[in-house]
Design a protein around this motif. Structure first.
Motif, PDB file in Angstrom:
ATOM      1  N   GLY A   9     108.971  76.037 100.567  1.00  0.00           N
ATOM      2  CA  GLY A   9     109.330  76.730 101.804  1.00  0.00           C
ATOM      3  C   GLY A   9     108.063  77.154 102.512  1.00  0.00           C
ATOM      4  N   SER A  10     108.141  77.315 103.803  1.00  0.00           N
ATOM      5  CA  SER A  10     106.971  77.774 104.551  1.00  0.00           C
ATOM      6  C   SER A  10     107.416  78.664 105.702  1.00  0.00           C
ATOM      7  N   TYR A  11     106.492  79.490 106.159  1.00  0.00           N
ATOM      8  CA  TYR A  11     106.734  80.276 107.360  1.00  0.00           C
ATOM      9  C   TYR A  11     105.581  80.039 108.317  1.00  0.00           C
ATOM     10  N   ILE A  12     105.900  79.421 109.435  1.00  0.00           N
ATOM     11  CA  ILE A  12     104.909  79.152 110.482  1.00  0.00           C
ATOM     12  C   ILE A  12     105.164  80.140 111.616  1.00  0.00           C
ATOM     13  N   PRO A  13     104.236  81.058 111.845  1.00  0.00           N
ATOM     14  CA  PRO A  13     104.449  82.083 112.880  1.00  0.00           C
ATOM     15  C   PRO A  13     104.739  81.481 114.251  1.00  0.00           C
ATOM     16  N   LYS A  14     105.433  82.259 115.063  1.00  0.00           N
ATOM     17  CA  LYS A  14     105.833  81.773 116.385  1.00  0.00           C
ATOM     18  C   LYS A  14     104.723  81.907 117.423  1.00  0.00           C
ATOM     19  N   MET A 296      95.654  60.790 104.310  1.00  0.00           N
ATOM     20  CA  MET A 296      95.415  62.226 104.405  1.00  0.00           C
ATOM     21  C   MET A 296      96.190  62.826 105.576  1.00  0.00           C
ATOM     22  N   PRO A 297      97.384  63.369 105.318  1.00  0.00           N
ATOM     23  CA  PRO A 297      98.130  64.037 106.391  1.00  0.00           C
ATOM     24  C   PRO A 297      97.364  65.263 106.879  1.00  0.00           C
ATOM     25  N   MET A 298      97.491  65.567 108.180  1.00  0.00           N
ATOM     26  CA  MET A 298      96.790  66.709 108.764  1.00  0.00           C
ATOM     27  C   MET A 298      97.764  67.584 109.546  1.00  0.00           C
ATOM     28  N   SER A 299      97.612  68.889 109.368  1.00  0.00           N
ATOM     29  CA  SER A 299      98.392  69.849 110.151  1.00  0.00           C
ATOM     30  C   SER A 299      97.488  70.786 110.940  1.00  0.00           C
ATOM     31  N   ILE A 300      96.175  70.660 110.737  1.00  0.00           N
ATOM     32  CA  ILE A 300      95.215  71.596 111.314  1.00  0.00           C
ATOM     33  C   ILE A 300      95.202  71.569 112.842  1.00  0.00           C
ATOM     34  N   HIS A 301      95.553  70.424 113.436  1.00  0.00           N
ATOM     35  CA  HIS A 301      95.472  70.284 114.891  1.00  0.00           C
ATOM     36  C   HIS A 301      96.313  71.330 115.618  1.00  0.00           C
ATOM     37  N   LYS A 302      97.491  71.620 115.054  1.00  0.00           N
ATOM     38  CA  LYS A 302      98.410  72.564 115.697  1.00  0.00           C
ATOM     39  C   LYS A 302      98.507  73.899 114.961  1.00  0.00           C
ATOM     40  N   LEU A 303      98.152  73.922 113.671  1.00  0.00           N
ATOM     41  CA  LEU A 303      98.359  75.127 112.864  1.00  0.00           C
ATOM     42  C   LEU A 303      97.066  75.849 112.501  1.00  0.00           C
ATOM     43  N   ASP A 316     105.311  71.271 102.340  1.00  0.00           N
ATOM     44  CA  ASP A 316     106.677  71.576 102.769  1.00  0.00           C
ATOM     45  C   ASP A 316     107.048  70.795 104.026  1.00  0.00           C
ATOM     46  N   LEU A 317     106.123  70.703 104.978  1.00  0.00           N
ATOM     47  CA  LEU A 317     106.396  69.959 106.211  1.00  0.00           C
ATOM     48  C   LEU A 317     106.683  68.487 105.923  1.00  0.00           C
ATOM     49  N   ILE A 318     105.906  67.899 105.011  1.00  0.00           N
ATOM     50  CA  ILE A 318     106.099  66.481 104.685  1.00  0.00           C
ATOM     51  C   ILE A 318     107.409  66.275 103.935  1.00  0.00           C
ATOM     52  N   ARG A 319     107.694  67.145 102.975  1.00  0.00           N
ATOM     53  CA  ARG A 319     108.950  67.028 102.213  1.00  0.00           C
ATOM     54  C   ARG A 319     110.168  67.087 103.122  1.00  0.00           C
ATOM     55  N   ASN A 320     110.058  67.845 104.210  1.00  0.00           N
ATOM     56  CA  ASN A 320     111.191  68.025 105.109  1.00  0.00           C
ATOM     57  C   ASN A 320     111.101  67.152 106.362  1.00  0.00           C
ATOM     58  N   ASN A 321     110.240  66.115 106.280  1.00  0.00           N
ATOM     59  CA  ASN A 321     110.113  65.129 107.359  1.00  0.00           C
ATOM     60  C   ASN A 321     109.793  65.771 108.711  1.00  0.00           C
ATOM     61  N   LYS A 322     108.922  66.778 108.684  1.00  0.00           N
ATOM     62  CA  LYS A 322     108.543  67.464 109.913  1.00  0.00           C
ATOM     63  C   LYS A 322     107.140  67.120 110.377  1.00  0.00           C
ATOM     64  N   LEU A 323     106.519  66.140 109.706  1.00  0.00           N
ATOM     65  CA  LEU A 323     105.197  65.664 110.108  1.00  0.00           C
ATOM     66  C   LEU A 323     105.310  64.185 110.439  1.00  0.00           C
ATOM     67  N   GLU A 324     104.983  63.854 111.660  1.00  0.00           N
ATOM     68  CA  GLU A 324     105.203  62.493 112.158  1.00  0.00           C
ATOM     69  C   GLU A 324     104.461  61.446 111.323  1.00  0.00           C
ATOM     70  N   ASN A 325     105.189  60.384 110.976  1.00  0.00           N
ATOM     71  CA  ASN A 325     104.634  59.234 110.238  1.00  0.00           C
ATOM     72  C   ASN A 325     104.094  59.598 108.861  1.00  0.00           C
ATOM     73  N   GLN A 326     104.609  60.670 108.268  1.00  0.00           N
ATOM     74  CA  GLN A 326     104.176  61.068 106.923  1.00  0.00           C
ATOM     75  C   GLN A 326     105.407  61.350 106.061  1.00  0.00           C
ATOM     76  N   GLN A 327     105.565  60.544 105.019  1.00  0.00           N
ATOM     77  CA  GLN A 327     106.678  60.732 104.103  1.00  0.00           C
ATOM     78  C   GLN A 327     106.188  60.633 102.662  1.00  0.00           C
ATOM     79  N   ILE A 328     106.927  61.295 101.762  1.00  0.00           N
ATOM     80  CA  ILE A 328     106.670  61.190 100.329  1.00  0.00           C
ATOM     81  C   ILE A 328     107.957  60.728  99.668  1.00  0.00           C
TER      82      ILE A 328
END
Length: 352
Positions: A9-14, A296-303, A316-328
């Motif tokens: 699980g994750s919490y990404i602030p608004k 190497m998936p990256m989330s730093i650009h937006k987070l 968590d983002l990858i597991r839930n298919n919330k990162l474009e073109n990145q799946q496990i």
């Protein structure tokens, strides 16, 4: 018996802080002198190096333990476990709970106790404690959870990484643009399923490197000298990471018995895009193997860089298919790796 991550699980602030929001900042050199470039140039150069275009800041009423609690709720639900059956709650952070518009840290009680309280867990045998290990804190927490399970001291652990770095930055320091807030949480438990943690590796370099990250005065010489902010020797950290992280990852992978060609993803601490790219290139060079595209998936650009939260949030983002073109996929081999204040380095080879 295998030891697996069964829920995330994750919490990404608004709150979104864009690079353009820094155009009005007063950036100063370490000695307090004026930087002879307009802020637009400073910000553009920053983005070219780090890859960051925006970052997340926690809502004013929330603290780090609140973010950790919100992420933990999701991980518990995802794993479908009863919170009362948790044996350990391990909360990785660096600065405790820092209220908005203050600089004072609060770690009494520890953040893990606060999370347990908010989860309304009654079981006193659920042991809650914090880990201070720089940015590699969540990875190290998972390693500790595995050790408890292997030793027969636990069957199920909640490991959290949570931080509100936006509240300990010097707004007159260009490095302040790197940092962000967020939380990631995982359930680690014994299971009969195939896979899980195959190998791990940790090292602490302190002889010369202990103070590469430290608490120091603001670049604004007119501010109170007793108030301290997160500071870093960026060039030294960059060189240290490039020289040591690939070697630590290689040692871990070699100990796992997995061939480099079977690694599907590398989830590395989101510290700096250029640094992370250089680490991965150097890692594959050790095996005389070309770096696979999309490894190497990256989330730093937006987070941005949320310290202990970057790796579990990314997972968590990858597991839930919330990162474009990145799946496990089930059976994929992943490497978790991190480097940070201490200076600490760690890695885990994990079969999903």
């Amino acid at each position: 018996m295998n030891i697996k991550i069964t829920g995330t699980g994750s919490y990404i602030p608004k709150g979104i802080e864009k690079n353009e929001d820094f155009y009005s900042h007063q950036f100063l050199n370490e000695d307090g002198s004026t930087i002879n470039y307009p802020n637009e140039v400073i910000v553009d150069k920053f983005k070219a190096i780090t890859g960051i275009s925006e970052r997340r800041y926690a809502e004013e009423q929330l603290t780090s333990s609140d973010l950790g609690f919100l992420a933990a709720q999701k991980a518990i639900e995802d794993a479908n476990v009863d919170p009362e059956t948790l044996d350990y709650i391990i909360c990785a952070h660096n600065f405790g709970d820092v209220k908005s518009d203050t600089i004072q840290t609060d770690v009494l009680p520890c953040l893990a106790s606060r999370v347990k309280h908010n989860l309304r867990i009654k079981n006193p045998k659920c042991v809650a404690y914090d880990i201070l290990f720089g940015c590699p804190g969540w990875v190290e927490g998972v390693i500790q959870a595995q050790a408890y399970i292997k030793a027969g001291m636990a069957k199920k652990c909640l490991v959290i990484g949570s931080e509100t770095l936006s509240r300990v930055v010097d707004k007159h320091d260009r490095d302040s643009m790197i940092y962000s807030d967020g939380a990631g949480a995982t359930i680690v438990e014994a299971t009969d399923e195939e896979g899980g943690i195959l190998a791990h590796n940790t090292a602490s370099f302190t002889y010369d490197e202990a103070y590469y990250l430290f608490f120091g005065n603001s670049n604004n010489q007119d501010l109170d000298k007793d108030t301290r902010y997160i500071k870093m020797h960026g060039r030294k950290i960059y060189e240290f990471a490039l020289n040591n992280v690939p070697l630590a990852m290689k040692e871990c992978l070699d100990n796992s018995g997995v061939d480099i060609k079977d690694v599907k993803k590398i989830l590395i601490h989101q510290a700096n895009e250029k640094m992370d790219e250089a680490i991965i290139k150097r890692f594959y060079r050790l095996y005389k193997t070309p770096e696979p595209e999309g490894i190497m998936p990256m989330s730093i650009h937006k987070l941005g860089n949320s310290s202990v939260a970057t790796v579990p949030t990314l997972f968590d983002l990858i597991r839930n298919n919330k990162l474009e073109n990145q799946q496990i996929e089930k059976g994929d081999v992943i490497i978790f790796a991190s480097v940070g204040a201490g200076m600490h380095i760690n890695a885990i080879v994990y079969k999903y």
